[in-house]
Design a protein around this motif. Structure first.
Motif, short mmCIF file in Angstrom:
data_model
loop_
_atom_site.label_atom_id
_atom_site.label_comp_id
_atom_site.label_asym_id
_atom_site.label_seq_id
_atom_site.Cartn_x
_atom_site.Cartn_y
_atom_site.Cartn_z
N UNK A 290 1.08 -1.83 26.77
CA UNK A 290 0.45 -2.86 27.60
C UNK A 290 -0.35 -3.91 26.64
N UNK A 291 -0.23 -4.16 25.62
CA UNK A 291 -0.93 -5.01 24.98
C UNK A 291 -0.29 -6.43 24.94
N UNK A 292 0.98 -6.50 25.25
CA UNK A 292 1.70 -7.74 25.16
C UNK A 292 2.56 -8.00 26.35
N UNK A 293 2.88 -9.12 26.61
CA UNK A 293 4.04 -9.52 27.67
C UNK A 293 5.23 -9.43 26.77
N UNK A 294 6.21 -8.56 27.00
CA UNK A 294 7.37 -8.50 26.03
C UNK A 294 8.35 -9.56 26.15
N UNK A 295 8.33 -10.04 27.37
CA UNK A 295 9.27 -11.16 27.48
C UNK A 295 8.78 -12.62 26.88
N UNK A 296 7.58 -12.74 27.14
CA UNK A 296 6.99 -13.91 26.47
C UNK A 296 7.13 -13.84 24.96
N UNK A 297 6.72 -12.73 24.54
CA UNK A 297 6.68 -12.47 22.81
C UNK A 297 7.95 -12.63 22.22
N UNK A 298 9.07 -11.96 22.90
CA UNK A 298 10.41 -11.92 22.40
C UNK A 298 11.07 -13.23 22.47
N UNK A 299 10.95 -14.13 23.62
CA UNK A 299 11.34 -15.40 23.78
C UNK A 299 10.56 -16.48 23.00
N UNK A 300 9.58 -16.22 22.54
CA UNK A 300 8.85 -17.19 21.81
C UNK A 300 9.16 -16.76 20.17
N UNK A 301 9.18 -15.42 20.11
CA UNK A 301 9.79 -15.37 18.66
C UNK A 301 11.13 -15.77 18.33
N UNK A 302 11.93 -15.59 19.20
CA UNK A 302 13.30 -15.97 18.78
C UNK A 302 13.63 -17.36 18.97
N UNK A 303 12.75 -18.07 19.90
CA UNK A 303 12.86 -19.60 19.73
C UNK A 303 12.37 -20.00 18.50
N UNK A 304 11.26 -19.49 18.15
CA UNK A 304 10.53 -19.77 16.61
C UNK A 304 11.64 -19.57 15.68
N UNK A 305 12.77 -18.44 15.67
CA UNK A 305 13.63 -18.31 14.65
C UNK A 305 14.73 -19.52 14.61
N UNK A 306 14.81 -19.82 15.85
CA UNK A 306 15.99 -21.17 16.12
C UNK A 306 15.07 -22.43 15.66
N UNK A 307 13.80 -22.69 15.73
CA UNK A 307 13.16 -23.72 15.30
C UNK A 307 13.01 -23.81 13.82
N UNK A 308 13.16 -22.41 13.14
CA UNK A 308 12.90 -22.62 11.83
C UNK A 308 14.30 -22.88 11.16
N UNK A 309 15.41 -23.03 11.80
CA UNK A 309 16.53 -23.14 11.31
C UNK A 309 17.89 -22.26 11.70
#
Length: 330
Positions: A290-309
């Motif tokens: 319960x420490x994080x919002x899984x959906x929000x974290x995962x979507x931010x993380x994978x979007x970051x990977x797309x943004x990185x290239x």
């Protein structure tokens, strides 16, 4: 205050619609590659303790998994074989057996779900009794002696119907050897998705549980890359491009986003990031507590990977992400 010049950047953040209108990076279901572990036996569906929601599946359970994958709109899977320990040997012959796990799973998927892109992980470590990715002499991993076995594995996977060969062993010259082997066997149209930039990472721990492939001695630091090195990634990627790679994988992903961007900026091939097991397990553990919002974290993380290239992302979150995208588009 009226005479102070400044830019009003917030104009383009004023509403959800405005933010969507100017969003630079989009994550699509077509970007996702879902890993599947195929294990020997019957009626097996073993949840991996360190990877909640990910299973080792016997062939008779593969259909149900693929039904879900296809229903969610995931277009690509990557296959890993998990043989019985007593079937492993020094040469990893199960990797290139005609009826090997990856080969049989590939035939099944291409027959029943022909529209799905099947990527075959091409390595020996899951099949060798010593757990290393090449031929061993004493405690030395032999580079050149391993290349023939890797080429044989790639050919057998292509014969089974794999759409893409993904060699992950990090032997020098592995792309050249596999490209030559595929071409000589008549598979010149089968692309190679090279694990071109693969670091000797601590983030692989849970994968070793999933694939039952931990080394029986030593480690893989003589063939996988030092996590401290950046310029080495250029050399590795450059060699693989020259040898005939069609895609370049950077693995792991989150601690190596600078490398993803470097590779993207310097090589004109599709870039694949591997969001590896340890990255998955950390998020799952934090979400479970319960420490994080899984959906929000995962979507931010994978979007970051797309943004990185990253053009494509291999991720154990593929099914969740596809489900979230579908829900958001309703």
């Amino acid at each position: 205050m009226k005479n102070i010049p400044f830019n009003r950047h917030r104009r383009l953040r004023a509403s959800a619609g405005m933010r969507a209108l100017v969003r630079e990076t989009q994550l699509h279901k077509e970007d996702l590659i879902y890993p599947i572990f195929v294990i020997d036996g019957k009626n097996v569906k073993n949840e991996i303790n360190s990877m909640p929601g990910i299973y080792q599946l016997s062939m008779d359970n593969l259909g149900a998994e693929m039904d879900e994958v296809v229903s969610l709109g995931i277009k690509s899977v990557i296959l890993f074989g998990v043989p019985f320990d007593h079937d492993k040997d020094e040469q990893g012959t199960g990797a290139f057996h005609h009826n090997g796990l990856v080969q049989e799973a590939t035939r099944f998927i291409k027959k029943q779900y022909s529209e799905v892109i099947v990527i075959a992980d091409t390595c020996l470590c899951e099949y060798t009794s010593h757990g290393h990715c090449g031929v061993v002499e004493g405690e030395k991993i032999l580079n050149d002696a391993s290349l023939d076995l890797l080429a044989k594995t790639a050919i057998s996977q292509a014969e089974a119907g794999a759409d893409i060969i993904a060699p992950s062993n990090m032997m020098d010259g592995f792309v050249a050897a596999i490209r030559a082997g595929l071409d000589e066997a008549g598979y010149e149209d089968i692309p190679i998705m090279s694990y071109a930039v693969k670091y000797a990472s601590a983030f692989y721990g849970p994968f070793r549980d999933a694939a039952n492939g931990a080394p029986q001695f030593g480690d893989r630091k003589t063939y996988q890359m030092d996590p401290a090195n950046r310029l080495e990634a250029f050399r590795e990627a450059e060699s693989d491009v020259a040898e005939g790679a069609d895609f370049l994988i950077v693995k792991p992903a989150l601690s190596y986003m600078d490398i993803i961007r470097d590779v993207k900026n310097n090589f004109n091939l599709p870039i694949v990031s591997y969001n590896v097991s340890g990255e998955y397990s950390m998020v799952k553990a934090a979400a479970h507590n319960g420490w994080i919002d899984e959906k929000a974290i995962v979507m931010e993380m994978l979007t970051g990977l797309k943004r990185a290239g990253s053009d494509l992302i291999i991720t154990y979150f593929s099914k969740e992400v596809a489900r979230w995208i579908n829900e958001d588009n309703q």
